[in-house]
Design an enzyme around this catalytic site. Structure first.
Site, PDB file in Angstrom:
ATOM      1  N   SER A  64      -3.040   2.768   5.286  1.00  0.00           N
ATOM      2  CA  SER A  64      -2.309   3.613   6.245  1.00  0.00           C
ATOM      3  C   SER A  64      -3.300   4.116   7.287  1.00  0.00           C
ATOM      4  CB  SER A  64      -1.711   4.802   5.490  1.00  0.00           C
ATOM      5  OG  SER A  64      -1.362   5.838   6.368  1.00  0.00           O
ATOM      6  N   TYR A  95      -2.620  11.909  -0.105  1.00  0.00           N
ATOM      7  CA  TYR A  95      -2.309  10.589   0.462  1.00  0.00           C
ATOM      8  C   TYR A  95      -3.488  10.081   1.290  1.00  0.00           C
ATOM      9  CZ  TYR A  95       0.429   7.029   2.947  1.00  0.00           C
ATOM     10  OH  TYR A  95       0.899   5.839   3.453  1.00  0.00           O
TER      11      TYR A  95
HETATM   12  N1  LIG Z   1       6.568   3.508   5.861  1.00  0.00           N
HETATM   13  C1  LIG Z   1       5.511   3.916   6.505  1.00  0.00           C
HETATM   14  O1  LIG Z   1       5.618   4.548   7.558  1.00  0.00           O
HETATM   15  C2  LIG Z   1       4.127   3.608   5.999  1.00  0.00           C
HETATM   16  C3  LIG Z   1       3.064   3.916   6.833  1.00  0.00           C
HETATM   17  C4  LIG Z   1       1.767   3.626   6.386  1.00  0.00           C
HETATM   18  C5  LIG Z   1       1.558   3.065   5.151  1.00  0.00           C
HETATM   19  N2  LIG Z   1       2.628   2.784   4.356  1.00  0.00           N
HETATM   20  C6  LIG Z   1       2.339   2.203   3.038  1.00  0.00           C
HETATM   21  O2  LIG Z   1       3.117   1.043   2.850  1.00  0.00           O
HETATM   22  C7  LIG Z   1       3.374   0.853   1.456  1.00  0.00           C
HETATM   23  C8  LIG Z   1       4.863   0.629   1.252  1.00  0.00           C
HETATM   24  O3  LIG Z   1       5.547   1.796   1.672  1.00  0.00           O
HETATM   25  P1  LIG Z   1       7.065   1.802   2.193  1.00  0.00           P
HETATM   26  O4  LIG Z   1       7.133   2.681   3.370  1.00  0.00           O
HETATM   27  O5  LIG Z   1       7.593   0.427   2.257  1.00  0.00           O
HETATM   28  O6  LIG Z   1       7.714   2.670   1.020  1.00  0.00           O
HETATM   29  P2  LIG Z   1       9.033   2.513   0.150  1.00  0.00           P
HETATM   30  O7  LIG Z   1      10.137   1.931   0.952  1.00  0.00           O
HETATM   31  O8  LIG Z   1       9.218   3.845  -0.478  1.00  0.00           O
HETATM   32  O9  LIG Z   1       8.545   1.491  -0.947  1.00  0.00           O
HETATM   33  C9  LIG Z   1       7.557   1.826  -1.875  1.00  0.00           C
HETATM   34  C10 LIG Z   1       7.475   0.733  -2.891  1.00  0.00           C
HETATM   35  O10 LIG Z   1       6.453   1.088  -3.835  1.00  0.00           O
HETATM   36  C11 LIG Z   1       7.003   0.934  -5.129  1.00  0.00           C
HETATM   37  N3  LIG Z   1       6.367   1.844  -6.074  1.00  0.00           N
HETATM   38  C12 LIG Z   1       6.084   3.156  -5.901  1.00  0.00           C
HETATM   39  N4  LIG Z   1       5.539   3.657  -7.023  1.00  0.00           N
HETATM   40  C13 LIG Z   1       5.486   2.633  -7.914  1.00  0.00           C
HETATM   41  C14 LIG Z   1       5.046   2.513  -9.254  1.00  0.00           C
HETATM   42  N5  LIG Z   1       4.538   3.547  -9.928  1.00  0.00           N
HETATM   43  N6  LIG Z   1       5.139   1.314  -9.867  1.00  0.00           N
HETATM   44  C15 LIG Z   1       5.671   0.242  -9.213  1.00  0.00           C
HETATM   45  N7  LIG Z   1       6.103   0.287  -7.953  1.00  0.00           N
HETATM   46  C16 LIG Z   1       6.014   1.478  -7.311  1.00  0.00           C
HETATM   47  C17 LIG Z   1       8.489   1.202  -4.974  1.00  0.00           C
HETATM   48  O11 LIG Z   1       9.178   0.490  -5.982  1.00  0.00           O
HETATM   49  P3  LIG Z   1      10.153   1.151  -7.091  1.00  0.00           P
HETATM   50  O12 LIG Z   1      10.766   2.377  -6.501  1.00  0.00           O
HETATM   51  O13 LIG Z   1      11.106   0.043  -7.395  1.00  0.00           O
HETATM   52  O14 LIG Z   1       9.233   1.433  -8.212  1.00  0.00           O
HETATM   53  C18 LIG Z   1       8.774   0.560  -3.623  1.00  0.00           C
HETATM   54  O15 LIG Z   1       9.035  -0.813  -3.777  1.00  0.00           O
HETATM   55  C19 LIG Z   1       2.824   2.095   0.753  1.00  0.00           C
HETATM   56  O16 LIG Z   1       1.570   1.811   0.196  1.00  0.00           O
HETATM   57  C20 LIG Z   1       2.714   3.106   1.872  1.00  0.00           C
HETATM   58  O17 LIG Z   1       1.707   4.078   1.642  1.00  0.00           O
HETATM   59  C21 LIG Z   1       3.917   3.054   4.745  1.00  0.00           C
END
Ligand SMILES: NC(=O)c1ccc[n+]([C@@H]2O[C@H](COP(=O)([O-])OP(=O)(O)OC[C@H]3O[C@@H](n4cnc5c(N)ncnc54)[C@H](OP(=O)(O)O)[C@@H]3O)[C@@H](O)[C@H]2O)c1
Length: 252
Positions: A143, A157
């Site tokens: 991130s 985070y």
């Molecule tokens: N969205 C943004 O703006 C953004 C910005 C910068 C970085 N990111 C990074 O991108 C990545 C994906 O984020 P996203 O925005 O796509 O979030 P999201 O839609 O909430 O998806 C998060 C994913 O992580 C999985 N997860 C969380 N805890 C877990 C655990 N203990 N075991 C297995 N799976 C787990 C969830 O699966 P289940 O719920 O099925 O377990 C889900 O598939 C993250 O690392 C986040 O920090 C996101």
């Protein structure tokens, strides 16, 4: 960009960025192993990948539980015909917030570090023999929070993602001797399920924080991931790629 005969493991593939990454790899001919806890959502991603003719292994696992991770790797390796995996995408992550003076600050910190950093170290440790055999590569989804705190309450985070970036660089050096590349992708705000829960007003606030005045769609991050995982990026290791619509620019 063809990933035919490649096996890709994506954690956090049930939603958002991880789901987009898995679908794109499937479109490009890879066999995909999709990992998450939410079976209903994983099944939707599985069906989408299969529509593209991909072989898919769906694994319900909590990446913070060592037993789950060990079992997951065992099943994944057997499924792949003991060939192992070629590309590891450590994407599962949470963005739980607390201020450092809050009573629950340490609980939040432990949960965030367990998910965003420790699980990555453990899964990578288990996957390295196969990645080495296949001269594969690793992409860790970090991130822009690793470079700068963008909002209050994100100390855990930001610490987890800064740790993830430097872990990635450190192992990139180690694994270079084995022909394995390691990089991070560092998104700014992306419209995902995780983000959607904050509501449209908050999303617009994040959009206004970017120089380009927009937030990204998960596919934009997936495109960058596929490039880095491909042979076109064979010279790239130990690097962090920001895709943030100029959020960091606007901050400086
Ligand atoms: N969205 C943004 O703006 C953004 C910005 C910068 C970085 N990111 C990074 O991108 C990545 C994906 O984020 P996203 O925005 O796509 O979030 P999201 O839609 O909430 O998806 C998060 C994913 O992580 C999985 N997860 C969380 N805890 C877990 C655990 N203990 N075991 C297995 N799976 C787990 C969830 O699966 P289940 O719920 O099925 O377990 C889900 O598939 C993250 O690392 C986040 O920090 C996101």
């Amino acid at each position: 960009m063809s990933f035919k005969n490649k096996v890709v493991l994506v954690t956090g593939a049930s939603s958002g960025i991880g789901a987009a990454i898995a679908s794109k790899f499937a479109e490009e001919g890879a066999s995909v192993i999709i990992v998450g806890r939410n079976e209903t959502k994983l099944k939707e991603v599985e069906a989408k990948c299969q529509r593209n003719g991909a072989k898919v292994l769906m694994l319900i696992a909590d990446v913070t539980k060592d037993n789950d991770v060990v079992k997951m790797m065992r099943v994944a390796i057997t499924w792949s015909g003991h060939w192992g995996i070629d590309i590891l995408i450590n994407n599962a992550g949470i963005a739980e917030t607390a201020d450092i003076w809050d009573e629950n600050a340490m609980e939040v910190y432990e949960r965030v570090i367990a998910t965003n950093l420790r699980s990555v170290v453990f899964l990578t440790h288990l996957a390295v023999p196969y990645l080495t055999k296949n001269k594969g590569n690793i992409i860790n989804i970090s991130s822009i929070g690793s470079f700068a705190p963008l909002s209050t309450g994100y100390f855990a985070y930001c610490a987890s993602k800064a740790g993830l970036d430097n872990f990635s660089r450190a192992i990139a050096l180690d694994l270079a001797t084995k022909g394995v590349r390691v990089n991070t992708v560092n998104p700014g705000p992306v419209r995902t399920d995780g983000f959607q829960t904050v509501g449209e007003e908050e999303l617009n606030k994040f959009g206004a924080m970017t120089a380009l005045g927009r937030i990204s769609e998960p596919d934009e991050i997936a495109d960058l991931v596929l490039f880095l995982a491909s042979d076109k990026a064979k010279a790239i290791t130990g690097s962090s790629f920001v895709s943030d619509n100029g959020t960091l620019l606007k901050r400086n």
